[in-house]
Design an enzyme around this catalytic site. Structure first.
Site, PDB file in Angstrom:
ATOM      1  N   ASP A 140      12.818   3.517  11.440  1.00  0.00           N
ATOM      2  CA  ASP A 140      11.902   2.782  12.315  1.00  0.00           C
ATOM      3  C   ASP A 140      10.938   3.787  12.940  1.00  0.00           C
ATOM      4  O   ASP A 140      11.368   4.730  13.616  1.00  0.00           O
ATOM      5  CB  ASP A 140      12.716   2.072  13.398  1.00  0.00           C
ATOM      6  CG  ASP A 140      11.890   1.132  14.260  1.00  0.00           C
ATOM      7  OD1 ASP A 140      10.662   1.304  14.350  1.00  0.00           O
ATOM      8  OD2 ASP A 140      12.499   0.220  14.869  1.00  0.00           O
ATOM      9  N   TYR A 188      -3.672  -6.945  17.231  1.00  0.00           N
ATOM     10  CA  TYR A 188      -3.876  -6.132  16.030  1.00  0.00           C
ATOM     11  C   TYR A 188      -5.137  -5.284  16.156  1.00  0.00           C
ATOM     12  O   TYR A 188      -5.132  -4.081  15.871  1.00  0.00           O
ATOM     13  CB  TYR A 188      -3.969  -7.061  14.821  1.00  0.00           C
ATOM     14  CG  TYR A 188      -3.969  -6.371  13.475  1.00  0.00           C
ATOM     15  CD1 TYR A 188      -2.811  -5.785  12.980  1.00  0.00           C
ATOM     16  CD2 TYR A 188      -5.114  -6.342  12.688  1.00  0.00           C
ATOM     17  CE1 TYR A 188      -2.798  -5.178  11.735  1.00  0.00           C
ATOM     18  CE2 TYR A 188      -5.109  -5.731  11.445  1.00  0.00           C
ATOM     19  CZ  TYR A 188      -3.949  -5.154  10.973  1.00  0.00           C
ATOM     20  OH  TYR A 188      -3.947  -4.543   9.736  1.00  0.00           O
ATOM     21  N   LYS A 191      -5.475  -1.204  16.148  1.00  0.00           N
ATOM     22  CA  LYS A 191      -6.243  -0.509  15.118  1.00  0.00           C
ATOM     23  C   LYS A 191      -7.438   0.247  15.700  1.00  0.00           C
ATOM     24  O   LYS A 191      -7.809   1.310  15.183  1.00  0.00           O
ATOM     25  CB  LYS A 191      -6.685  -1.507  14.039  1.00  0.00           C
ATOM     26  CG  LYS A 191      -5.529  -2.143  13.277  1.00  0.00           C
ATOM     27  CD  LYS A 191      -4.668  -1.114  12.546  1.00  0.00           C
ATOM     28  CE  LYS A 191      -3.615  -1.755  11.658  1.00  0.00           C
ATOM     29  NZ  LYS A 191      -2.843  -0.774  10.880  1.00  0.00           N
ATOM     30  N   GLN A 217       0.816  -1.208   0.000  1.00  0.00           N
ATOM     31  CA  GLN A 217       0.000   0.000   0.000  1.00  0.00           C
ATOM     32  C   GLN A 217       0.852   1.261   0.000  1.00  0.00           C
ATOM     33  O   GLN A 217       0.567   2.223  -0.717  1.00  0.00           O
ATOM     34  CB  GLN A 217      -0.921   0.011   1.220  1.00  0.00           C
ATOM     35  CG  GLN A 217      -2.013  -1.035   1.205  1.00  0.00           C
ATOM     36  CD  GLN A 217      -2.938  -0.873   2.399  1.00  0.00           C
ATOM     37  OE1 GLN A 217      -3.414   0.219   2.689  1.00  0.00           O
ATOM     38  NE2 GLN A 217      -3.187  -1.966   3.096  1.00  0.00           N
TER      39      GLN A 217
END
Length: 270
Positions: free
Chosen positions: A76, A169, A173, A18
């Site tokens: 990073d 995760y 998110k 992406q």
């Protein structure tokens, strides 16, 4: 004339997938790109291949083939000092900062009570804290320029509807939704809009992660939480997400801030 002529965009996780698609498309539309990627392994619990320096070099080649200018560095997002130094160099070189696409992140799988502490902590540190550090590094330059701008946080369908086997995760998110909304409220007075995009599966190394498939095969009842209403499109192309990025970055969305844009084939609705 492209719609982003004279604009500068800072994109994290830009070596492939992406992030690369966003960089190439914005360059095609006239933007100058500041691109970073860690270009290496991040967590031993990831079960897909990491990006490489060669991947980032390919992003540079593709941006330049569109006639775009790019400054690309290996970095990073967990390192605030490194991020700030790169943003400062980019702003000095290109004259400002208008668009931020906080795209970098990782994904791995496990049931939450079976996760080692490190698996949870590293993912949260990258996906949530790293995105906060990205915005923290970029926003002062955007405010100083006085040009307003657009910040786009790449969250996930898991930031709206948790997926079993991904508690870490999903937590990261969902956290990005809170960060997005708080940032939108704090930056509105400067003309800076902040929105999040929530993809479902995308055709990238992360989106085709075989580790997720292994867990779902072990616990097939989890599959009931995964579905695309657009059955002919089980996975999106990277360009599908880029279309949403371009809209949120441009003037066509000038009245949109603090919003969650689901590019998820309807997966959050089933």
């Amino acid at each position: 004339m492209g719609q982003f002529d004279g604009k500068v965009a800072f994109i994290t996780g830009a070596a492939r997938g992406q992030g690369r698609a966003h960089a190439v498309r914005l360059a095609r539309e006239g933007a100058t790109i500041i691109a970073i990627d860690i270009c290496g392994p991040v967590s031993e619990y990831n079960t897909y291949d990491s990006a490489t320096p060669d991947d980032l070099a390919e992003t540079v080649r593709r941006v330049e083939s569109e006639g775009g200018k790019i400054m690309a560095e290996q970095a990073d997002i967990r390192d605030s000092a490194q991020l700030k130094a790169i943003v400062n160099r980019g702003v000095e070189q290109f004259g400002g900062l208008d668009i931020v696409i906080a795209n970098a992140g990782i994904c791995n799988w496990n049931r939450f009570w079976e996760m080692p502490d490190e698996q949870w902590e590293t993912l949260i540190d990258v996906n949530l804290t790293g995105t906060w550090k990205t915005l923290k590094a970029a926003v002062p330059s955007m405010i100083e320029s006085g040009r307003g701008g657009s910040i786009i946080v790449i969250s996930s369908v898991a930031g709206i509807k948790p997926i079993p086997g991904q508690a870490n995760y999903a937590a990261s998110k969902f956290g990005l939704v809170g960060l997005t909304q708080a940032a939108a409220k704090e930056l509105g007075e400067y003309g800076i809009r902040v929105n999040s995009i929530h993809p479902y599966g995308v055709k990238t190394p992360m989106g085709n992660d075989q580790g997720g498939l292994a867990l779902l095969e072990k616990h097939p009842h989890y599959m009931s939480s995964l579905s695309s209403i657009l059955t002919e499109h089980p996975l999106a192309d990277t360009d599908d997400i880029t279309e949403a990025v371009v809209w949120l970055a441009g003037d066509g969305s000038r009245m949109v801030t603090g919003s969650q844009v689901a590019v998820d084939m309807g997966a959050t609705k089933v």
